[in-house]
Design a protein around this motif. Sequence first.
Motif, PDB file in Angstrom:
ATOM      1  N   ALA A  64       0.854  -1.196   0.000  1.00  0.00           N
ATOM      2  CA  ALA A  64       0.000   0.000   0.000  1.00  0.00           C
ATOM      3  C   ALA A  64       0.880   1.232   0.000  1.00  0.00           C
ATOM      4  O   ALA A  64       1.930   1.263   0.644  1.00  0.00           O
ATOM      5  CB  ALA A  64      -0.914   0.008   1.218  1.00  0.00           C
ATOM      6  N   ARG A  65       0.442   2.241  -0.744  1.00  0.00           N
ATOM      7  CA  ARG A  65       1.152   3.511  -0.781  1.00  0.00           C
ATOM      8  C   ARG A  65       0.146   4.647  -0.626  1.00  0.00           C
ATOM      9  O   ARG A  65      -0.767   4.808  -1.438  1.00  0.00           O
ATOM     10  CB  ARG A  65       1.907   3.684  -2.114  1.00  0.00           C
ATOM     11  CG  ARG A  65       3.276   2.966  -2.131  1.00  0.00           C
ATOM     12  CD  ARG A  65       4.247   3.694  -1.203  1.00  0.00           C
ATOM     13  NE  ARG A  65       5.525   3.022  -1.038  1.00  0.00           N
ATOM     14  CZ  ARG A  65       5.809   2.183  -0.057  1.00  0.00           C
ATOM     15  NH1 ARG A  65       4.900   1.871   0.840  1.00  0.00           N
ATOM     16  NH2 ARG A  65       7.006   1.640   0.057  1.00  0.00           N
ATOM     17  N   ASN A  66       0.325   5.424   0.456  1.00  0.00           N
ATOM     18  CA  ASN A  66      -0.535   6.585   0.729  1.00  0.00           C
ATOM     19  C   ASN A  66      -2.015   6.210   0.709  1.00  0.00           C
ATOM     20  O   ASN A  66      -2.853   6.908   0.136  1.00  0.00           O
ATOM     21  CB  ASN A  66      -0.261   7.710  -0.274  1.00  0.00           C
ATOM     22  CG  ASN A  66       1.122   8.280  -0.143  1.00  0.00           C
ATOM     23  OD1 ASN A  66       1.703   8.287   0.956  1.00  0.00           O
ATOM     24  ND2 ASN A  66       1.691   8.750  -1.243  1.00  0.00           N
ATOM     25  N   ALA A  67      -2.339   5.097   1.350  1.00  0.00           N
ATOM     26  CA  ALA A  67      -3.731   4.659   1.447  1.00  0.00           C
ATOM     27  C   ALA A  67      -4.392   5.362   2.629  1.00  0.00           C
ATOM     28  O   ALA A  67      -3.965   5.215   3.772  1.00  0.00           O
ATOM     29  CB  ALA A  67      -3.788   3.147   1.633  1.00  0.00           C
ATOM     30  N   THR A  68      -5.431   6.157   2.354  1.00  0.00           N
ATOM     31  CA  THR A  68      -6.148   6.817   3.444  1.00  0.00           C
ATOM     32  C   THR A  68      -6.965   5.774   4.199  1.00  0.00           C
ATOM     33  O   THR A  68      -7.608   4.919   3.602  1.00  0.00           O
ATOM     34  CB  THR A  68      -7.067   7.928   2.903  1.00  0.00           C
ATOM     35  OG1 THR A  68      -7.915   7.383   1.883  1.00  0.00           O
ATOM     36  CG2 THR A  68      -6.259   9.061   2.324  1.00  0.00           C
ATOM     37  N   LEU A  69      -6.928   5.874   5.528  1.00  0.00           N
ATOM     38  CA  LEU A  69      -7.486   4.818   6.362  1.00  0.00           C
ATOM     39  C   LEU A  69      -8.776   5.245   7.046  1.00  0.00           C
ATOM     40  O   LEU A  69      -8.946   6.401   7.427  1.00  0.00           O
ATOM     41  CB  LEU A  69      -6.482   4.414   7.451  1.00  0.00           C
ATOM     42  CG  LEU A  69      -5.115   3.894   7.002  1.00  0.00           C
ATOM     43  CD1 LEU A  69      -4.276   3.571   8.230  1.00  0.00           C
ATOM     44  CD2 LEU A  69      -5.266   2.664   6.115  1.00  0.00           C
ATOM     45  N   ALA A  70      -9.674   4.292   7.199  1.00  0.00           N
ATOM     46  CA  ALA A  70     -10.764   4.428   8.151  1.00  0.00           C
ATOM     47  C   ALA A  70     -10.202   4.016   9.518  1.00  0.00           C
ATOM     48  O   ALA A  70      -9.002   3.790   9.673  1.00  0.00           O
ATOM     49  CB  ALA A  70     -11.937   3.556   7.739  1.00  0.00           C
ATOM     50  N   SER A  71     -11.047   3.889  10.521  1.00  0.00           N
ATOM     51  CA  SER A  71     -10.542   3.476  11.828  1.00  0.00           C
ATOM     52  C   SER A  71     -10.047   2.031  11.788  1.00  0.00           C
ATOM     53  O   SER A  71      -9.205   1.635  12.599  1.00  0.00           O
ATOM     54  CB  SER A  71     -11.625   3.632  12.895  1.00  0.00           C
ATOM     55  OG  SER A  71     -12.772   2.892  12.536  1.00  0.00           O
ATOM     56  N   THR A  72     -10.564   1.242  10.857  1.00  0.00           N
ATOM     57  CA  THR A  72     -10.052  -0.108  10.644  1.00  0.00           C
ATOM     58  C   THR A  72      -9.816  -0.310   9.154  1.00  0.00           C
ATOM     59  O   THR A  72     -10.519   0.254   8.319  1.00  0.00           O
ATOM     60  CB  THR A  72     -11.032  -1.186  11.145  1.00  0.00           C
ATOM     61  OG1 THR A  72     -12.264  -1.061  10.435  1.00  0.00           O
ATOM     62  CG2 THR A  72     -11.280  -1.048  12.642  1.00  0.00           C
ATOM     63  N   ALA A  73      -8.814  -1.122   8.833  1.00  0.00           N
ATOM     64  CA  ALA A  73      -8.503  -1.399   7.432  1.00  0.00           C
ATOM     65  C   ALA A  73      -7.780  -2.734   7.347  1.00  0.00           C
ATOM     66  O   ALA A  73      -7.154  -3.172   8.318  1.00  0.00           O
ATOM     67  CB  ALA A  73      -7.645  -0.291   6.830  1.00  0.00           C
ATOM     68  N   SER A  74      -7.878  -3.367   6.195  1.00  0.00           N
ATOM     69  CA  SER A  74      -7.205  -4.651   5.982  1.00  0.00           C
ATOM     70  C   SER A  74      -6.554  -4.665   4.608  1.00  0.00           C
ATOM     71  O   SER A  74      -7.105  -4.119   3.644  1.00  0.00           O
ATOM     72  CB  SER A  74      -8.195  -5.816   6.096  1.00  0.00           C
ATOM     73  OG  SER A  74      -8.722  -5.908   7.400  1.00  0.00           O
ATOM     74  N   PHE A  75      -5.360  -5.304   4.532  1.00  0.00           N
ATOM     75  CA  PHE A  75      -4.650  -5.471   3.264  1.00  0.00           C
ATOM     76  C   PHE A  75      -4.232  -6.937   3.139  1.00  0.00           C
ATOM     77  O   PHE A  75      -3.801  -7.559   4.111  1.00  0.00           O
ATOM     78  CB  PHE A  75      -3.413  -4.565   3.211  1.00  0.00           C
ATOM     79  CG  PHE A  75      -3.736  -3.104   3.297  1.00  0.00           C
ATOM     80  CD1 PHE A  75      -4.053  -2.382   2.162  1.00  0.00           C
ATOM     81  CD2 PHE A  75      -3.746  -2.452   4.530  1.00  0.00           C
ATOM     82  CE1 PHE A  75      -4.356  -1.030   2.240  1.00  0.00           C
ATOM     83  CE2 PHE A  75      -4.046  -1.102   4.622  1.00  0.00           C
ATOM     84  CZ  PHE A  75      -4.357  -0.390   3.470  1.00  0.00           C
ATOM     85  N   LYS A  76      -4.349  -7.491   1.956  1.00  0.00           N
ATOM     86  CA  LYS A  76      -4.061  -8.898   1.722  1.00  0.00           C
ATOM     87  C   LYS A  76      -2.725  -9.050   1.011  1.00  0.00           C
ATOM     88  O   LYS A  76      -2.457  -8.386   0.012  1.00  0.00           O
ATOM     89  CB  LYS A  76      -5.179  -9.524   0.883  1.00  0.00           C
ATOM     90  CG  LYS A  76      -4.988 -11.020   0.638  1.00  0.00           C
ATOM     91  CD  LYS A  76      -6.166 -11.624  -0.129  1.00  0.00           C
ATOM     92  CE  LYS A  76      -6.112 -11.261  -1.589  1.00  0.00           C
ATOM     93  NZ  LYS A  76      -7.131 -11.996  -2.377  1.00  0.00           N
ATOM     94  N   TRP A  77      -1.888  -9.973   1.531  1.00  0.00           N
ATOM     95  CA  TRP A  77      -0.670 -10.346   0.815  1.00  0.00           C
ATOM     96  C   TRP A  77      -0.804 -11.788   0.357  1.00  0.00           C
ATOM     97  O   TRP A  77      -1.033 -12.699   1.159  1.00  0.00           O
ATOM     98  CB  TRP A  77       0.574 -10.186   1.691  1.00  0.00           C
ATOM     99  CG  TRP A  77       1.844 -10.471   0.917  1.00  0.00           C
ATOM    100  CD1 TRP A  77       2.097 -10.142  -0.380  1.00  0.00           C
ATOM    101  CD2 TRP A  77       3.012 -11.151   1.396  1.00  0.00           C
ATOM    102  NE1 TRP A  77       3.348 -10.561  -0.758  1.00  0.00           N
ATOM    103  CE2 TRP A  77       3.944 -11.186   0.310  1.00  0.00           C
ATOM    104  CE3 TRP A  77       3.375 -11.720   2.610  1.00  0.00           C
ATOM    105  CZ2 TRP A  77       5.190 -11.782   0.420  1.00  0.00           C
ATOM    106  CZ3 TRP A  77       4.627 -12.299   2.718  1.00  0.00           C
ATOM    107  CH2 TRP A  77       5.532 -12.327   1.636  1.00  0.00           C
ATOM    108  N   ASP A  78      -0.647 -11.983  -0.933  1.00  0.00           N
ATOM    109  CA  ASP A  78      -0.844 -13.296  -1.548  1.00  0.00           C
ATOM    110  C   ASP A  78       0.458 -14.064  -1.764  1.00  0.00           C
ATOM    111  O   ASP A  78       0.492 -15.067  -2.487  1.00  0.00           O
ATOM    112  CB  ASP A  78      -1.571 -13.154  -2.876  1.00  0.00           C
ATOM    113  CG  ASP A  78      -0.905 -12.148  -3.799  1.00  0.00           C
ATOM    114  OD1 ASP A  78       0.222 -11.697  -3.483  1.00  0.00           O
ATOM    115  OD2 ASP A  78      -1.515 -11.797  -4.823  1.00  0.00           O
ATOM    116  N   GLY A  79       1.563 -13.584  -1.159  1.00  0.00           N
ATOM    117  CA  GLY A  79       2.830 -14.271  -1.297  1.00  0.00           C
ATOM    118  C   GLY A  79       3.579 -13.967  -2.580  1.00  0.00           C
ATOM    119  O   GLY A  79       4.548 -14.650  -2.923  1.00  0.00           O
TER     120      GLY A  79
END
Length: 573
Positions: free
Chosen positions: A519-534
Amino acid sequence: MQKLLAGLIAFCFPLFFEASAQTPQRFDVIIDEIFADPTPIISLPNAEFVELKNTSGRNINLQGWRVSSLTTRSAPFPSYVLPADSFLILSGTANSVAFTNYGRTLGITSFPALDNSGAVLYLTSKEEITIHSVPYNNTWFQNDVKSSGGWSIEMIDTKNPCTGAGNWKASTDIRGGTPGIKNAVGASNPDKIAPALVRAVAVDSLTIILTFSETVDSANAAINRNYSISDGIGSPVSVVTLAPTFNQVKLTLSNPIIKDKVYTITANDISDCTGNSIIAMNTTRVGLASLPDTFDIIINEILFNPKPTSVDYVEIYNRSNKIVDLKDLYIANRSSSTNALGSLHQLTARSLLIFPEDFFVISESGYIVQQNYLAKNIDNFIDVPMPSLPNDAGVMVILNSQGKILDELHYTAKWHFALIDNEEGIALERIDYNKATQNKDNWTSAASTANFGTPSYQNSQFRTGLALQGEVSVIPKTFSPDNDGFEDFAMLNIKMATVGYVANVTIFDAAGRPLRYLARNATLASTASFKWDGLDDKLHKVPVGVYVIYTEVFNLDGKKRSFKNTVIVAAKF
């Protein structure tokens, strides 16, 4: 000759008697096609029409019948026998000749003008029995191109006349419709969905109107013991199912309800016209509304620079303890030259309640907004002609029915988060309900993790007032990206106690080399999730081993936090 005449009489008399003597019942004849907007012309005549289908299994004389909208009632039909399982094209007397080549046609005096959207058509017999009604709108086309004109909407399954939007769609005939013949979209489409109790409105302290999601069976809907109201009110003393759509029920109470108190109504043993019984969605809130005052209803979110596929919207929030009727609210803007109020529009002509802490979204098309953003409360959208909202700066005003300004926002695109390059499609969200509307520090861009807009629910940038803190976790800590359906990826979960943060997420190998910029400069809510697929940035699978997920969170005030989490990429041997 006498024998021939007697034979003709013997043959014709039963048909005439059958078509004339039996009292028609609901759904004996149905409205199964509506052509409300003839332009642009595809192939059909440039005239509105409604198609009827006789589904009764017998001939029916339509003499004295009428077709009506909520504002116009046609003249009585002349004597006309509609054979069983046949179609009839209804149009105005001046336009009916244009449809004679398509099939049976009947020109009607005072044929109602067909609104393009948000209308109700209904058919009544000479006995004033409502035979069928259709509360259609543009979303029933299920096609954004065809809904703009030139195409009819057709009923899919004529054995299922009660279902609304789920049983209608735009015609697929190349002419734009199928007047006088079987619908092009005709197919089996049985109703398997139970009715739902959508909303309730208190007309006064002793009268409540319930609205269901579809036409309900009039008999069991009129039984008073099928309804119960909380806080000691109990069952109503009388119940009436309301024509012409029969999706509304009027309750008369023996005990009055109190202003601004929220009650709960429960409906049981209610079924639709195909027999599906109400099960889960059988409760709703109701209360006696009050006129809102300044700052009771506030502007909470605004999209003024939509994507080409979307439209402007404004979200309002009830921060008071009052129950407010939205028919008492108006929206407007201001002239940039005179500062005078302009483009004033009532939100709705019918009663619709907004309870304390509720959100409602105002736009020209709630359907289009819902196609572009997640909508958690799809019933909390109102379609209304919108005032102009310029992309650079403008004014939005909310007023009550007495003309008192409840809230006023002078917005500017400069309030967007500074690191955003293109504000198109990004809503401005209010951070704190209790701070001044015109405080520029009380507004910021909706989070990217919320798809840049939160119409109908709590803002992604809503401030909880907690201390500045956060946490980052990885689940699972070991995963194997082999697409076997078990732990094929890792989820990085960010939880911040405040909003207005931006995140950079980078994955390093054991030697400290960056492999993936998650992620680059991703504006966040109070919670956020990012997936890494390897995978790395070149979409190559990384080797088995230990990796570090480095998360950097910061805001424009210079506050910054970083987190390190380890994760293991494994493989099966």
